[in-house]
Design a protein around this motif. Structure first.
Motif, short mmCIF file in Angstrom:
data_model
loop_
_atom_site.label_atom_id
_atom_site.label_comp_id
_atom_site.label_asym_id
_atom_site.label_seq_id
_atom_site.Cartn_x
_atom_site.Cartn_y
_atom_site.Cartn_z
N ILE A 101 0.95 -1.11 0.19
CA ILE A 101 -0.01 0.03 0.00
C ILE A 101 1.00 1.26 -0.01
O ILE A 101 0.79 2.13 -0.87
CB ILE A 101 -1.08 -0.09 1.14
N ALA A 102 1.90 1.44 0.87
CA ALA A 102 2.98 2.38 0.92
C ALA A 102 3.38 2.66 -0.51
O ALA A 102 3.72 3.62 -0.82
CB ALA A 102 3.90 2.19 1.94
N ALA A 103 3.95 1.72 -1.10
CA ALA A 103 4.68 1.75 -2.47
C ALA A 103 3.58 2.32 -3.63
O ALA A 103 3.82 3.19 -4.34
CB ALA A 103 5.03 0.46 -3.02
N SER A 104 2.30 1.86 -3.39
CA SER A 104 1.38 2.28 -4.20
C SER A 104 0.99 3.82 -3.83
O SER A 104 0.83 4.86 -4.76
CB SER A 104 -0.04 1.66 -4.07
N VAL A 105 0.94 4.17 -2.69
CA VAL A 105 0.72 5.65 -2.23
C VAL A 105 1.70 6.50 -3.00
O VAL A 105 1.82 7.64 -3.50
CB VAL A 105 0.48 5.96 -0.80
N ALA A 106 3.14 5.73 -2.49
CA ALA A 106 4.35 6.85 -3.17
C ALA A 106 4.18 7.05 -4.76
O ALA A 106 4.54 8.02 -5.23
CB ALA A 106 5.58 5.81 -2.80
N GLN A 107 3.84 5.98 -5.30
CA GLN A 107 3.81 6.34 -6.85
C GLN A 107 2.67 7.34 -7.37
O GLN A 107 2.63 7.90 -8.41
CB GLN A 107 3.45 4.89 -7.62
N ALA A 108 1.71 7.38 -6.61
CA ALA A 108 0.58 8.26 -6.68
C ALA A 108 0.83 9.80 -6.41
O ALA A 108 -0.09 10.77 -6.92
CB ALA A 108 -0.87 7.67 -6.26
N GLN A 109 1.91 9.90 -5.57
CA GLN A 109 2.08 11.34 -5.26
C GLN A 109 2.19 12.18 -6.55
O GLN A 109 2.90 12.03 -7.44
CB GLN A 109 3.09 11.54 -4.38
N ASN A 110 1.73 13.47 -6.51
CA ASN A 110 2.31 14.65 -7.52
C ASN A 110 1.72 14.24 -8.98
O ASN A 110 2.48 14.48 -9.95
CB ASN A 110 3.83 14.86 -7.37
N LEU A 111 0.68 13.28 -9.21
CA LEU A 111 0.20 13.16 -10.64
C LEU A 111 -0.79 14.11 -10.98
O LEU A 111 -1.20 14.40 -12.17
CB LEU A 111 -0.40 11.74 -10.53
N GLY A 112 -1.41 14.88 -10.12
CA GLY A 112 -2.19 16.02 -10.46
C GLY A 112 -3.65 15.41 -11.10
O GLY A 112 -4.29 15.91 -11.96
N ILE A 113 -3.97 14.28 -10.52
CA ILE A 113 -5.15 13.50 -11.02
C ILE A 113 -6.58 14.20 -10.34
O ILE A 113 -6.45 14.76 -9.51
CB ILE A 113 -5.26 12.03 -10.58
N GLU A 114 -7.66 14.22 -11.10
CA GLU A 114 -8.93 14.85 -10.63
C GLU A 114 -9.72 13.52 -10.32
O GLU A 114 -10.80 13.75 -9.58
CB GLU A 114 -9.41 15.50 -11.90
N ARG A 115 -9.49 12.18 -10.95
CA ARG A 115 -10.49 11.13 -10.75
C ARG A 115 -9.60 9.89 -10.46
O ARG A 115 -8.44 10.00 -10.51
CB ARG A 115 -11.29 10.78 -11.89
N LEU A 116 -10.20 9.27 -9.32
CA LEU A 116 -9.29 8.07 -8.91
C LEU A 116 -10.17 6.74 -8.76
O LEU A 116 -11.42 7.03 -8.36
CB LEU A 116 -9.08 8.36 -7.25
N ILE A 117 -9.84 5.84 -9.59
CA ILE A 117 -10.54 4.62 -9.74
C ILE A 117 -9.86 3.37 -9.34
O ILE A 117 -8.63 3.44 -9.56
CB ILE A 117 -11.06 4.47 -11.24
N ALA A 118 -10.57 2.46 -8.77
CA ALA A 118 -9.99 1.24 -8.43
C ALA A 118 -10.69 -0.03 -8.73
O ALA A 118 -12.13 0.06 -8.60
CB ALA A 118 -9.46 1.20 -6.89
N SER A 119 -10.02 -1.06 -8.89
CA SER A 119 -10.76 -2.50 -8.89
C SER A 119 -11.45 -2.72 -7.75
O SER A 119 -11.00 -2.22 -6.52
CB SER A 119 -9.52 -3.43 -9.28
N ASP A 120 -12.37 -3.43 -7.26
CA ASP A 120 -13.11 -3.87 -6.36
C ASP A 120 -12.29 -4.94 -5.52
O ASP A 120 -12.76 -5.07 -4.38
CB ASP A 120 -14.53 -4.22 -6.46
N LEU A 121 -11.34 -5.27 -6.01
CA LEU A 121 -10.68 -6.49 -5.27
C LEU A 121 -9.70 -5.87 -4.24
O LEU A 121 -9.36 -4.64 -4.43
CB LEU A 121 -9.69 -7.49 -6.00
N ARG A 122 -9.63 -6.59 -3.17
CA ARG A 122 -8.90 -5.87 -1.82
C ARG A 122 -7.70 -5.23 -2.07
O ARG A 122 -7.17 -4.36 -1.76
CB ARG A 122 -8.67 -6.66 -0.77
#
Length: 189
Positions: A33-54
């Motif tokens: 989870i921490a690695a995913s959060v680190a990759q998502a920093q500073n992307l300037g996104i307006e929408r966030l979508i995820a698969s429903d799997l945990r």
């Protein structure tokens, strides 16, 4: 027509790595989870979508909390369903059957599993429904490959050439249309 940024993020490491996990709903590790959060920093996104799997949803929830963007759950971004092979290590599956699957996953789907063409249509439908704003999708390696197929025209053999480790970030510039198209802007392992 103006393109929009589409970032595809493979979920971080699950608690039991090394398995064929399609519908298997394994939890992610805190490090994943921490690695995913680190990759998502500073992307300037307006929408966030995820698969429903945990393993994707938990990373999406953490990213949303970190950057202040609400999470949208879309099950169309799930991994390919590996049927009878789901949750098993590749080493436990008949080598010839697995080889036929990797060579032509549409003609040789896993027993009881999803055909590549059905999977690709599912991901293509999810892409077609995207709002053309900077978007991050927390998903799975197979769904990322299906998106590359839909948006860039890569064939199945070319798709396996992409190394998409856990928490890999694939950035694209997408031009909406019928069909949409894209250019790869970066791949960050």
């Amino acid at each position: 027509m103006t393109g929009f940024a589409l970032h595809l993020l493979r979920h971080g490491a699950p608690e039991t790595p090394g398995l064929l996990m399609g519908r298997t709903d394994d939890a992610p590790t805190p490090e994943g989870i921490a690695a995913s959060v680190a990759q998502a920093q500073n992307l300037g996104i307006e929408r966030l979508i995820a698969s429903d799997l945990r393993r994707s949803r938990a990373a999406g929830e953490a990213i949303g909390a970190a950057i202040g963007v609400p999470l949208i759950i879309d099950p169309r971004w799930r991994e390919l369903d590996f049927g009878d092979w789901d949750g098993q290590a590749a080493s436990t599956i008949d080598r010839d059957a697995l080889g036929r699957f990797w060579s032509d996953p549409d003609a040789n789907p896993p027993p009881g599993g999803e055909r590549w063409s059905v999977f690709a249509r599912r991901v293509s439908a999810a892409i077609a429904d995207l709002v053309p704003v900077p978007t991050l999708i927390v998903t799975h390696g197979g769904a990322m490959r299906a998106a590359l197929h839909a948006l860039c025209g890569f064939d199945q053999r070319q798709l396996w050439a992409f190394d998409l480790p856990y928490a890999a970030l694939l950035s694209l510039c997408v031009w909406p249309g019928e069909p949409p198209s894209a250019q790869i802007a970066g791949l960050y392992p």
